[in-house]
Scaffold this motif. Structure first.
Motif, mmCIF file in Angstrom:
data_model
loop_
_atom_site.group_PDB
_atom_site.id
_atom_site.type_symbol
_atom_site.label_atom_id
_atom_site.label_comp_id
_atom_site.label_asym_id
_atom_site.label_seq_id
_atom_site.Cartn_x
_atom_site.Cartn_y
_atom_site.Cartn_z
ATOM 1 N N ASN A 26 0.710 -1.257 -0.144
ATOM 2 C CA ASN A 26 0.194 -0.008 -0.075
ATOM 3 C C ASN A 26 0.842 1.305 -0.146
ATOM 4 O O ASN A 26 0.514 2.221 -0.894
ATOM 5 N N HIS A 27 2.169 1.103 0.725
ATOM 6 C CA HIS A 27 2.786 2.205 0.943
ATOM 7 C C HIS A 27 4.116 2.472 -0.568
ATOM 8 O O HIS A 27 4.153 3.508 -0.878
ATOM 9 N N ILE A 28 3.786 1.291 -1.340
ATOM 10 C CA ILE A 28 4.106 1.627 -2.835
ATOM 11 C C ILE A 28 3.270 2.260 -3.015
ATOM 12 O O ILE A 28 3.608 3.018 -4.231
ATOM 13 N N GLU A 29 1.764 1.712 -3.610
ATOM 14 C CA GLU A 29 1.054 1.987 -4.198
ATOM 15 C C GLU A 29 0.566 3.790 -4.007
ATOM 16 O O GLU A 29 0.439 4.525 -4.658
ATOM 17 N N ASP A 30 1.285 4.126 -2.585
ATOM 18 C CA ASP A 30 0.983 5.282 -2.483
ATOM 19 C C ASP A 30 1.057 6.259 -3.168
ATOM 20 O O ASP A 30 1.355 7.477 -3.577
ATOM 21 N N TYR B 46 3.291 9.615 -7.209
ATOM 22 C CA TYR B 46 3.794 9.987 -8.522
ATOM 23 C C TYR B 46 5.329 10.451 -7.743
ATOM 24 O O TYR B 46 5.976 10.740 -8.850
ATOM 25 N N GLU B 47 5.753 10.090 -7.048
ATOM 26 C CA GLU B 47 7.058 10.280 -6.205
ATOM 27 C C GLU B 47 7.668 8.475 -6.749
ATOM 28 O O GLU B 47 7.721 7.650 -5.676
ATOM 29 N N MET B 48 8.070 8.105 -7.739
ATOM 30 C CA MET B 48 8.355 6.936 -8.884
ATOM 31 C C MET B 48 9.595 6.724 -7.618
ATOM 32 O O MET B 48 9.379 4.934 -7.785
ATOM 33 N N GLY B 49 10.443 6.924 -8.085
ATOM 34 C CA GLY B 49 11.834 6.921 -7.569
ATOM 35 C C GLY B 49 12.113 7.000 -6.365
ATOM 36 O O GLY B 49 12.339 5.477 -6.044
ATOM 37 N N TYR B 50 11.377 6.744 -5.114
ATOM 38 C CA TYR B 50 11.569 6.351 -4.070
ATOM 39 C C TYR B 50 10.138 5.354 -3.528
ATOM 40 O O TYR B 50 10.271 4.628 -2.863
ATOM 41 N N ALA B 51 9.014 4.924 -4.348
ATOM 42 C CA ALA B 51 8.432 3.942 -4.121
ATOM 43 C C ALA B 51 9.076 2.885 -4.831
ATOM 44 O O ALA B 51 9.088 1.569 -4.582
ATOM 45 N N ALA B 52 10.014 3.030 -6.149
ATOM 46 C CA ALA B 52 11.283 2.479 -6.247
ATOM 47 C C ALA B 52 11.476 1.521 -4.994
ATOM 48 O O ALA B 52 12.355 0.039 -5.387
#
Length: 304
Positions: free
Chosen positions: A263-267, A273-279
């Motif tokens: 869920n944190h990744i999807e958030d 749209y902070e793709m680098g942090y989600a990655a």
């Protein structure tokens, strides 16, 4: 010499045929596993908003995850660990026990019950959420509230799916209920295909009841299925984050009570749209799953 060339040509032709059969799987594995994994690792070292070109920031995302992300450290990580510890081993043990019990039945009732137990994993998170939303509805029409009021345990309905005290236990219950997936079927197949001569030899050696058979014969003879079930259970436990979102209809979940790493990744990836942090968060999740998978491999892998 001619015979040797002929045998070599036959082997090369057989290899080409084998490569042709492997090619579809290899292409899919490369396209949907290896390339996305490599891209996630690369993007984890960048600041990327899905519009502008990624900007290299080194280990900043990982440093921020550990030192600055209070939501991750206070809610997401503890929730994920609690969820995985209960749902992973719990679902795994439950799958094996149910598979073992079904294996003692005759063919027709075993098939029917296996389909019943397996059906929740076929419904998907949406179908599961629809059923359990009815049970945990926050008014008097909800089954659980209705039963508790009739029994005199509560005087007014409890809004289960927005209460931070109840949300994670509810998600865990639903996850356990729907944990009879591919691992469950592999265990059932392993038990049913066990060599009967091994059981006969065990009986001669002093095994006298079904429980002893399970401990000393069944589990040791189906280590491949046990390993597969363990990996599927731990992978599903760490990667399953859709139940809480489907039940509450929100991401983040109310009070971050059932917020998991997925869920944190999807958030961060698809809402902020902070793709680098989600990655970076996804790489951490990948590392955790890899560590636990290796632990189970050491437990169940055949030494020879």
């Amino acid at each position: 010499m001619a015979k040797k060339k002929t045998s070599i040509a036959k082997r090369e032709s057989a290899n080409k045929t084998a490569y042709a059969f492997i090619a579809p799987y290899a292409i899919l594995f490369l396209t949907f596993i290896l390339i996305p994994m490599a891209m996630a690792i690369i993007l984890s070292f960048t600041n990327f908003n899905a519009i502008q070109f990624p900007k290299f920031v080194g280990f900043l995302n990982y440093i921020n995850l550990i030192t600055q992300d209070e939501i991750f450290m206070q809610y997401v990580l503890p929730n994920t660990v609690a969820y995985a510890i209960i749902v992973g081993p719990g679902g795994y043990c439950l799958s094996f026990l149910i598979a073992w019990v079904l294996a003692q039945l005759s063919s027709v009732p075993r098939t029917i019950l296996a389909l019943i137990f397996y059906s929740p994993s076929l419904c998907g998170a949406t179908g599961v959420a629809i059923l359990w939303k009815i049970i945990f509805s926050g008014d008097q029409t909800g089954y659980l509230n209705s039963w508790l009021i009739e029994l005199g345990i509560i005087n007014e309905p409890i809004i289960w799916l927005t209460n931070a005290s109840y949300l994670l236990p509810i998600v865990i219950i639903v996850a356990l209920w729907s944990s009879m997936g591919i691992g469950f079927l592999s265990m059932l197949a392993g038990i049913l295909n066990a060599d009967e001569s091994v059981y006969e030899a065990a009986a001669i050696d002093g095994v006298t009841n079904r429980f002893q058979e399970m401990i000393y014969v069944t589990i040791p003879t189906m280590k491949p299925q046990m390993l597969f079930g363990a990996i599927m259970a731990i992978t599903g436990a760490f990667q399953n984050g859709t139940i809480g979102v489907q039940l509450t209809g929100a991401n983040p979940t109310p009070g971050y009570a059932a917020q998991l790493i997925v869920n944190h990744i999807e958030d961060y990836g698809f809402i902020r749209y902070e793709m680098g942090y989600a990655a970076a968060v996804s790489v951490v999740l990948l590392a955790i799953v890899y560590i636990f998978s290796n632990i189970f491999k050491k437990l169940f892998m055949e030494k020879d």
